[in-house]
Design a protein around this motif. Sequence first.
Motif, mmCIF file in Angstrom:
data_model
loop_
_atom_site.group_PDB
_atom_site.id
_atom_site.type_symbol
_atom_site.label_atom_id
_atom_site.label_comp_id
_atom_site.label_asym_id
_atom_site.label_seq_id
_atom_site.Cartn_x
_atom_site.Cartn_y
_atom_site.Cartn_z
ATOM 1 N N ALA A 405 0.847 -1.192 0.000
ATOM 2 C CA ALA A 405 0.000 0.000 0.000
ATOM 3 C C ALA A 405 0.884 1.244 0.000
ATOM 4 O O ALA A 405 2.051 1.175 0.400
ATOM 5 C CB ALA A 405 -0.884 -0.012 1.244
ATOM 6 N N PRO A 406 0.373 2.368 -0.463
ATOM 7 C CA PRO A 406 1.143 3.615 -0.369
ATOM 8 C C PRO A 406 1.501 3.911 1.083
ATOM 9 O O PRO A 406 0.805 3.472 1.995
ATOM 10 C CB PRO A 406 0.173 4.663 -0.917
ATOM 11 N N TRP A 407 2.585 4.632 1.312
ATOM 12 C CA TRP A 407 3.032 4.941 2.665
ATOM 13 C C TRP A 407 3.169 6.448 2.812
ATOM 14 O O TRP A 407 3.169 7.191 1.828
ATOM 15 C CB TRP A 407 4.325 4.206 2.991
ATOM 16 N N THR A 408 3.302 6.869 4.083
ATOM 17 C CA THR A 408 3.271 8.310 4.364
ATOM 18 C C THR A 408 4.553 8.746 5.064
ATOM 19 O O THR A 408 5.082 8.034 5.915
ATOM 20 C CB THR A 408 2.047 8.633 5.238
ATOM 21 N N ILE A 409 5.060 9.900 4.668
ATOM 22 C CA ILE A 409 6.274 10.466 5.272
ATOM 23 C C ILE A 409 5.922 11.841 5.828
ATOM 24 O O ILE A 409 5.248 12.634 5.159
ATOM 25 C CB ILE A 409 7.387 10.629 4.211
ATOM 26 N N SER A 410 6.386 12.113 7.045
ATOM 27 C CA SER A 410 6.209 13.443 7.617
ATOM 28 C C SER A 410 7.403 14.298 7.200
ATOM 29 O O SER A 410 8.556 13.939 7.447
ATOM 30 C CB SER A 410 6.128 13.337 9.141
ATOM 31 N N TYR A 411 7.111 15.421 6.559
ATOM 32 C CA TYR A 411 8.199 16.233 6.002
ATOM 33 C C TYR A 411 8.215 17.639 6.579
ATOM 34 O O TYR A 411 7.382 18.479 6.227
ATOM 35 C CB TYR A 411 8.067 16.304 4.472
ATOM 36 N N PRO A 412 9.173 17.935 7.474
ATOM 37 C CA PRO A 412 9.297 19.312 7.972
ATOM 38 C C PRO A 412 9.951 20.183 6.895
ATOM 39 O O PRO A 412 10.988 19.802 6.334
ATOM 40 C CB PRO A 412 10.212 19.171 9.193
ATOM 41 N N LEU A 413 9.382 21.337 6.634
ATOM 42 C CA LEU A 413 9.892 22.200 5.558
ATOM 43 C C LEU A 413 11.326 22.654 5.809
ATOM 44 O O LEU A 413 12.049 22.992 4.874
ATOM 45 C CB LEU A 413 8.985 23.414 5.406
ATOM 46 N N SER A 414 11.736 22.652 7.092
ATOM 47 C CA SER A 414 13.098 23.094 7.398
ATOM 48 C C SER A 414 14.137 22.212 6.710
ATOM 49 O O SER A 414 15.263 22.646 6.462
ATOM 50 C CB SER A 414 13.323 23.069 8.910
ATOM 51 N N LEU A 433 5.167 18.524 -5.145
ATOM 52 C CA LEU A 433 4.974 17.099 -4.870
ATOM 53 C C LEU A 433 3.664 16.600 -5.474
ATOM 54 O O LEU A 433 3.581 15.442 -5.907
ATOM 55 C CB LEU A 433 5.017 16.852 -3.357
ATOM 56 N N THR A 434 2.681 17.464 -5.501
ATOM 57 C CA THR A 434 1.397 17.055 -6.079
ATOM 58 C C THR A 434 1.552 16.780 -7.570
ATOM 59 O O THR A 434 0.934 15.874 -8.127
ATOM 60 C CB THR A 434 0.342 18.141 -5.840
ATOM 61 N N ARG A 435 2.398 17.572 -8.207
ATOM 62 C CA ARG A 435 2.652 17.357 -9.633
ATOM 63 C C ARG A 435 3.180 15.959 -9.896
ATOM 64 O O ARG A 435 2.958 15.395 -10.960
ATOM 65 C CB ARG A 435 3.693 18.370 -10.121
ATOM 66 N N MET A 436 3.936 15.415 -8.938
ATOM 67 C CA MET A 436 4.457 14.054 -9.096
ATOM 68 C C MET A 436 3.456 13.021 -8.588
ATOM 69 O O MET A 436 3.814 11.877 -8.355
ATOM 70 C CB MET A 436 5.766 13.907 -8.321
ATOM 71 N N SER A 437 2.211 13.448 -8.419
ATOM 72 C CA SER A 437 1.117 12.572 -7.955
ATOM 73 C C SER A 437 1.356 12.027 -6.554
ATOM 74 O O SER A 437 0.919 10.940 -6.226
ATOM 75 C CB SER A 437 0.843 11.402 -8.913
ATOM 76 N N PHE A 438 2.104 12.777 -5.733
ATOM 77 C CA PHE A 438 2.193 12.424 -4.329
ATOM 78 C C PHE A 438 0.967 13.011 -3.644
ATOM 79 O O PHE A 438 0.481 14.066 -4.044
ATOM 80 C CB PHE A 438 3.446 13.029 -3.666
ATOM 81 N N GLY A 439 0.464 12.353 -2.610
ATOM 82 C CA GLY A 439 -0.600 12.932 -1.807
ATOM 83 C C GLY A 439 0.020 13.835 -0.763
ATOM 84 O O GLY A 439 0.958 13.433 -0.084
ATOM 85 N N VAL A 440 -0.429 15.068 -0.655
ATOM 86 C CA VAL A 440 0.171 15.994 0.302
ATOM 87 C C VAL A 440 -0.923 16.610 1.175
ATOM 88 O O VAL A 440 -1.927 17.104 0.660
ATOM 89 C CB VAL A 440 0.954 17.117 -0.422
ATOM 90 N N GLU A 441 -0.695 16.582 2.482
ATOM 91 C CA GLU A 441 -1.628 17.203 3.417
ATOM 92 C C GLU A 441 -0.849 17.991 4.451
ATOM 93 O O GLU A 441 0.327 17.729 4.677
ATOM 94 C CB GLU A 441 -2.474 16.133 4.131
ATOM 95 N N GLY A 442 -1.530 18.952 5.100
ATOM 96 C CA GLY A 442 -0.916 19.730 6.172
ATOM 97 C C GLY A 442 -0.127 20.906 5.630
ATOM 98 O O GLY A 442 -0.031 21.122 4.414
ATOM 99 N N ILE A 443 0.443 21.687 6.577
ATOM 100 C CA ILE A 443 1.191 22.889 6.218
ATOM 101 C C ILE A 443 2.681 22.666 6.508
ATOM 102 O O ILE A 443 3.522 22.777 5.637
ATOM 103 C CB ILE A 443 0.685 24.109 7.031
ATOM 104 N N ASP A 444 3.023 22.368 7.756
ATOM 105 C CA ASP A 444 4.409 22.101 8.124
ATOM 106 C C ASP A 444 4.410 21.415 9.468
ATOM 107 O O ASP A 444 4.019 22.037 10.454
ATOM 108 C CB ASP A 444 5.201 23.413 8.182
#
Lengths: 799, 333
Positions: A405-414, A433-444
């Motif tokens: 299944a797809p997996w999720t990574i937490s990405y701090p903008l720093s 990231l959305t352009r590469m069809s990654f799912g993106v949620e949240g701000i930072d």
Amino acid sequence: MKLTRSWLDDFVSIPSQDPNDLVEAFESMGHEIEDWHVIEPAFTGVVVGRVLEVAAHPNADKVRIATVDVGIEILEIICGAWNFEAGAIVPVAVPGAILGEDFEITRRVIRGITSHGMICSEVELGLGDEADGIMVLNGDYPHAVSAIGKDFASVVGLPDTYYEINVTPNRPDCLSVYGLARDLSALYQIPLRDHHIDVEESGAPNDVAVTIDVPELCGRFAGRRVRDITVGPSPHWIRWRLTQAGIRPISNVVDASNYAMVEFGYPTHAFDVDRLGTNIVVRLAAEDEHIVTLDERERSLTPSDLVVTDGITPVAIGGVMGGAATEVHLGTSDVFIEAAHWDPATILVSSQRLGLGSEASKRFERGADPSFCALAADRVAQLLALTAGGKAAPNPVDEDPAAIAPWTISYPLSETSRILGIAIDSATTTDLLTRMSFGVEGIDPLSVTVPTRRPDIEKPIDLVEEIARLHGFDSIPATVPSGPGGGLPYEEKRIRTIREVMVGAGFYQTMTFSFIGAHDLDRLSLPDSHPARSAIPVVNPLNETEGVMRTTLIPGLLKAADSALGRTSNEVRLFEVGKVFLDGPNAIPDQPERLGFILAGDPESRWHSEASEFTVFDGTGTWEVVADALNVHDGSLRQSSLPMFHPGRCAQILMGEDVVGTVGELHPEVASAFGLAGRVVIGEVELSKLVAERGPWTYVPPSVFPPVVFDMAFIVDKAVAAQAVVDVARTAATDLLESVTVFDVFEGGSIDVARKSIALRFWLRAPDRTLSEAETGPVLRNIAQAVETHLGGELRGAV
Amino acid sequence: MTHLEELLAVAPSRISEAMTIAELDALDAEFVGRSSAIAAARRSLGEIADGAERGLAGKSINQIATQISALLDARRSDLLGAQESRRLSEDAVDVTLPGRRIPRGTHHLVQSTMDEIVDIFVGLGYTVATGPEAETEYYNFTALNIPRTHPSRLESDTLYLDYGGKKDEVLLRTHTSPMQARYMEKHDPPTFVVVPGRVFRSDAVDATHSPVFTQLEGLAVDTNITLADLKGTLASFAQQFFGTDTKVKFIPHYFPFTEPSAEMHAYTNGRWIELLGCGMVNPAVFENVGYDPAVYTGFAFGMGMERMAMVRHGITDLRTLLASDRRVLEQYR
């Protein structure tokens, strides 16, 4: 990965038509272009025609007269092909057309009737190998029907551009036209066309069932049953695209599988169901199991190989190669298409052990996207419906016991600014990231969901790379940090000095290979017990002459000298600084650095001095100049008889009591074993002690008082070394001795044949006074006495 | 005219006719020597009784003697000068003959290239380290985040040594990168180091391959090293080595031990040429060597010395660099 621009056009509308722009676009996304060129049609003046009527030639029975509509006119063309009738859409070379380099089509009279052009075959148009008959476009290029009279090249998609792309190992998703199209869509911010495949199902439901015994190694297995196929050649457009992709067209079934693989990156395999049966079991091979693979070779399997079985015996090595027993053949009508997801590491081990690397195994090894399994099987089924008359059965297989299944990574903008040196805000990052069809949620931090096609993206750093790629390396500034310094370590400086001294002494630096042949050590005539004999073997040498690691620099220098001698000079002066490899108890071999040098051939004549030969003294002199340059005070030479050397012209080089090297003339037999004649002078010195750090020297103020200089000549046995005389004399002289040098050696004349005369020059000086004869007289007597006592030396004269 | 005055009258011509030092010596004796007329005249002065008269006569003799001596000295000086000129003229040589010297050799081009590049980085504050060429598979691969299954570990790519009873643990390093790990294990940041050295691949010799070649590895690690620093540093290197107007570009690439990774291309001799691989040190490598990846960042790069030399000097066949041909070696000045 080889492909054409037109194939990409199936999925994205690339804004630029300039092929250079696409090269740059690929490169900016990390896809290095290995090669590219524009594919120009190998013809001009060929148009699409419709055959209106075919009639017999009144005067010939091997050709016929075709009446062809080419839009602006109706032409009568005489044609020798019989694979078409009225209604055929065909490529027509009208008068004035040029095929290949310079074959111009003209009107010509054939048996009394004028032919107004030529209907062409693939071979004549440079579009393939098919020479039996002309190209009939009706089935292969349905859109040609509406292009009567138009340029034929555009019907087959020419001109086009060919690209060969070096896809990096972390991007298995880009081993496909669709994957590369997706990268382009992200870069250009243009939509990626849907890849949805419609499969029309008919007939009885599929009853081939799949059981997976090893879900951890085969997490998904999709399959399509296609019946009623007729095995034959593929339509031209499939063959043409596969050829451009570097894959040889074989038959519509094999081609469909390969086409889907190039298109979507997912390898599939077709079984003949009549031979396979309906009970597929996926498991690991048993010990001593065998299979005859598609290439008709019997393969021994091991329990590390994944196999597809018919319930009992293996019918394919999973992800690597199919078996001959269930192979699709000319009479096959019922096939089962396998699209399974195989464990990359297992596939790698099997394909390497069996030497069966292929386009398919390469994709599985790197990680094919399991979400494409069913799609790939569907695509093959769809193609078979189109090209082989196949009918896809309802009830396809899709076992996914361990679906990824797809997996999720937490990405701090720093992380972006920490690694890239520029800050990219949340909205921009989300967009990239959305352009590469990654799912993106949240701000930072962002919560980024990674699709299964990207096994390379596991951690935040992987996303940094993705962001850098899409944002563009060019947008990152350039700054130059300075390190804390340190510079060249002491030992490196000393080694540079040694090299500089050698160059100044007339030597050319050479860099020979670090391996030698075991027989080189034989050629050196080293005894079996010699330490240089314990050479470490290379497990997989490139050839016999490079089979062991060098334990000495000498063979390399001898071979270099042999190859250099006589080409432009009869004189060879070479040196090398490099490591040797010695067996030892540590985790890795001892790898001391050595200086080696060779003087061979005839020294070049110079107008001011007569040519002589190189002798051991050129070698010892070389050592002395190196020692002087490094301010080595405790260096000395010890006359020695060593293997591979001339027994009377060889010395060990010592620093203090430690032997650090050897110098001498090579034994003539050894020299000749390496193809060298005459005296060959060789030296080899271990550098560790020579270059070891030593503190700065301390200034000694020179005495202002005059020296007393005197010469003494001793007659000693020939066997007595000059160095011994010097050493004894030096010890016998007091602190007053400033220096002593050998300035003459003489044999013959009135001297006993067993003896020789050695003349020494002494400088005596006191730091605080002028020396009187009362002081120097005893020193002279002491020296004479000591040389006589210790060395049997007879004072011949003193001045 | 007295006898002496006559003498003075003939002396100049006689002296000027003397062509050798010997002739002049004879004239010297004749005119002013012990048995000369002048000496005789001096001796006979005592016979003059009158003091004043004697003084005048003596003065006259001395004047004549001085004049003659001056002529003799002048002529002697001329003759000696001419003699020395003749000697020097006979001593002339053809100075265009080759000078007397020890002939000079050359450093290997790969060596001088490496020295030059090392010095560029020393100038940027880097230190220099070297490491073992026979290396463990751990340092060559595992420590650098190269997976167990990576094809570069295969015997088709890597040369292994039969050492310590094993055939798959010690190998000939395939890059200088193992020294990244070895160096970081031993040194705390800031770490600015370049590692020149020999590397090995299982490649037969051809125009672009050799089983033995030379690399230079670079590593910069500190608390604030970024991709911008990587770009600036390598651009500075390219400009120092290839010329101040050298343009570079960075193209994304993939290496297991760096992320993001890139290849640097340089525009030289009218075309873009791939020069080297580089990237930000992968945090997995930091973890392997005991640097905290949350604190430290860094960049690394590796370049082939043969490639640098070939690009700069217009050498198109790698085998040129393997030759011991004097005609090649002599060009490496």
